[in-house]
Design a protein around this motif. Structure first.
Motif, PDB file in Angstrom:
ATOM      1  N   GLN A  70      -5.286  75.405  49.434  1.00  0.00           N
ATOM      2  CA  GLN A  70      -5.674  76.380  50.462  1.00  0.00           C
ATOM      3  C   GLN A  70      -5.197  75.935  51.842  1.00  0.00           C
ATOM      4  O   GLN A  70      -4.678  76.741  52.617  1.00  0.00           O
ATOM      5  N   GLN A  71      -5.356  74.659  52.151  1.00  0.00           N
ATOM      6  CA  GLN A  71      -4.914  74.150  53.456  1.00  0.00           C
ATOM      7  C   GLN A  71      -3.410  74.293  53.612  1.00  0.00           C
ATOM      8  O   GLN A  71      -2.931  74.703  54.672  1.00  0.00           O
ATOM      9  N   LEU A  72      -2.648  73.962  52.562  1.00  0.00           N
ATOM     10  CA  LEU A  72      -1.199  74.104  52.635  1.00  0.00           C
ATOM     11  C   LEU A  72      -0.822  75.570  52.785  1.00  0.00           C
ATOM     12  O   LEU A  72       0.042  75.916  53.603  1.00  0.00           O
ATOM     13  N   ALA A  73      -1.475  76.425  52.019  1.00  0.00           N
ATOM     14  CA  ALA A  73      -1.199  77.865  52.108  1.00  0.00           C
ATOM     15  C   ALA A  73      -1.465  78.378  53.517  1.00  0.00           C
ATOM     16  O   ALA A  73      -0.665  79.159  54.063  1.00  0.00           O
ATOM     17  N   ASP A  74      -2.564  77.949  54.121  1.00  0.00           N
ATOM     18  CA  ASP A  74      -2.890  78.362  55.489  1.00  0.00           C
ATOM     19  C   ASP A  74      -1.812  77.907  56.474  1.00  0.00           C
ATOM     20  O   ASP A  74      -1.450  78.646  57.388  1.00  0.00           O
ATOM     21  N   CYS A  75      -1.306  76.681  56.267  1.00  0.00           N
ATOM     22  CA  CYS A  75      -0.271  76.145  57.169  1.00  0.00           C
ATOM     23  C   CYS A  75       1.023  76.956  57.110  1.00  0.00           C
ATOM     24  O   CYS A  75       1.715  77.089  58.115  1.00  0.00           O
ATOM     25  N   GLY A  79       1.206  80.165  55.873  1.00  0.00           N
ATOM     26  CA  GLY A  79       0.956  81.595  55.997  1.00  0.00           C
ATOM     27  C   GLY A  79       1.061  82.395  54.710  1.00  0.00           C
ATOM     28  O   GLY A  79       1.541  83.531  54.717  1.00  0.00           O
ATOM     29  N   ILE A  80       0.625  81.797  53.596  1.00  0.00           N
ATOM     30  CA  ILE A  80       0.632  82.500  52.322  1.00  0.00           C
ATOM     31  C   ILE A  80      -0.705  82.277  51.628  1.00  0.00           C
ATOM     32  O   ILE A  80      -1.553  81.551  52.129  1.00  0.00           O
ATOM     33  N   LYS A  81      -0.889  82.898  50.468  1.00  0.00           N
ATOM     34  CA  LYS A  81      -2.127  82.718  49.700  1.00  0.00           C
ATOM     35  C   LYS A  81      -2.006  81.469  48.819  1.00  0.00           C
ATOM     36  O   LYS A  81      -0.923  81.094  48.401  1.00  0.00           O
ATOM     37  N   SER A 121       7.854  71.676  53.904  1.00  0.00           N
ATOM     38  CA  SER A 121       8.233  70.314  54.284  1.00  0.00           C
ATOM     39  C   SER A 121       7.678  69.951  55.652  1.00  0.00           C
ATOM     40  O   SER A 121       7.226  68.819  55.861  1.00  0.00           O
ATOM     41  N   THR A 122       7.666  70.919  56.561  1.00  0.00           N
ATOM     42  CA  THR A 122       7.094  70.686  57.890  1.00  0.00           C
ATOM     43  C   THR A 122       5.593  70.437  57.791  1.00  0.00           C
ATOM     44  O   THR A 122       5.066  69.490  58.386  1.00  0.00           O
ATOM     45  N   ALA A 123       4.906  71.259  57.000  1.00  0.00           N
ATOM     46  CA  ALA A 123       3.456  71.118  56.848  1.00  0.00           C
ATOM     47  C   ALA A 123       3.076  69.792  56.186  1.00  0.00           C
ATOM     48  O   ALA A 123       2.040  69.205  56.511  1.00  0.00           O
ATOM     49  N   LEU A 124       3.929  69.321  55.268  1.00  0.00           N
ATOM     50  CA  LEU A 124       3.633  68.083  54.547  1.00  0.00           C
ATOM     51  C   LEU A 124       4.250  66.850  55.194  1.00  0.00           C
ATOM     52  O   LEU A 124       4.056  65.724  54.711  1.00  0.00           O
ATOM     53  N   GLY A 125       5.027  67.051  56.248  1.00  0.00           N
ATOM     54  CA  GLY A 125       5.570  65.922  57.002  1.00  0.00           C
ATOM     55  C   GLY A 125       6.671  65.147  56.310  1.00  0.00           C
ATOM     56  O   GLY A 125       6.726  63.929  56.436  1.00  0.00           O
TER      57      GLY A 125
END
Length: 120
Positions: free
Chosen positions: A25-30, A32-34, A57-61
């Motif tokens: 959910q956190q990754l999806a929020d980052c 912009g998807i479900k 890749s940006t969201a996960l660094g």
């Protein structure tokens, strides 16, 4: 039918997400998807577009190349899969602790671990 590259990329997304302690959910929020879409990416059911992989890749660094590491290895090579290692709580905690260390010190620790494993 799942393409082996899509399955590999999905596994790498899931493992990196676990390493940083992020939920689907956190990754999806980052990005912009479900979260269901993240589930489909992680299982290889859906192919990840280039722009979405960039966002992930940006969201996960990590660099995008992270998701393709290990693809050129021979499938017959006997080695423990990264997913198996990260299923162990101690290994997961070690990886999370490792990534909490500042990059310069982390690189030195990595070099030390490489030397120690070669000597073993």
């Amino acid at each position: 039918m799942k393409h082996p590259v899509d399955v590999h990329v999905g596994k790498r997304i899931r493992h990196r997400r676990w390493m940083v302690g992020m939920t689907q959910q956190q990754l999806a929020d980052c990005v912009g998807i479900k979260f269901q879409q993240i589930q489909k990416y992680e299982t290889g059911m859906n192919r990840v577009s280039a722009s979405r992989l960039w966002d992930i890749s940006t969201a996960l660094g990590v660099a995008i190349s992270f998701f393709f590491e290990g693809l050129n290895e021979e499938p017959e090579t006997p080695r423990r899969m990264e997913g198996d290692m990260l299923a162990d709580k101690e290994a997961l905690e070690l990886v999370r602790s490792y990534y909490a260390i500042p990059e310069a010190q982390r690189r030195r620790l990595f070099d030390l671990a490489r030397v120690l494993s070669a000597a073993a």
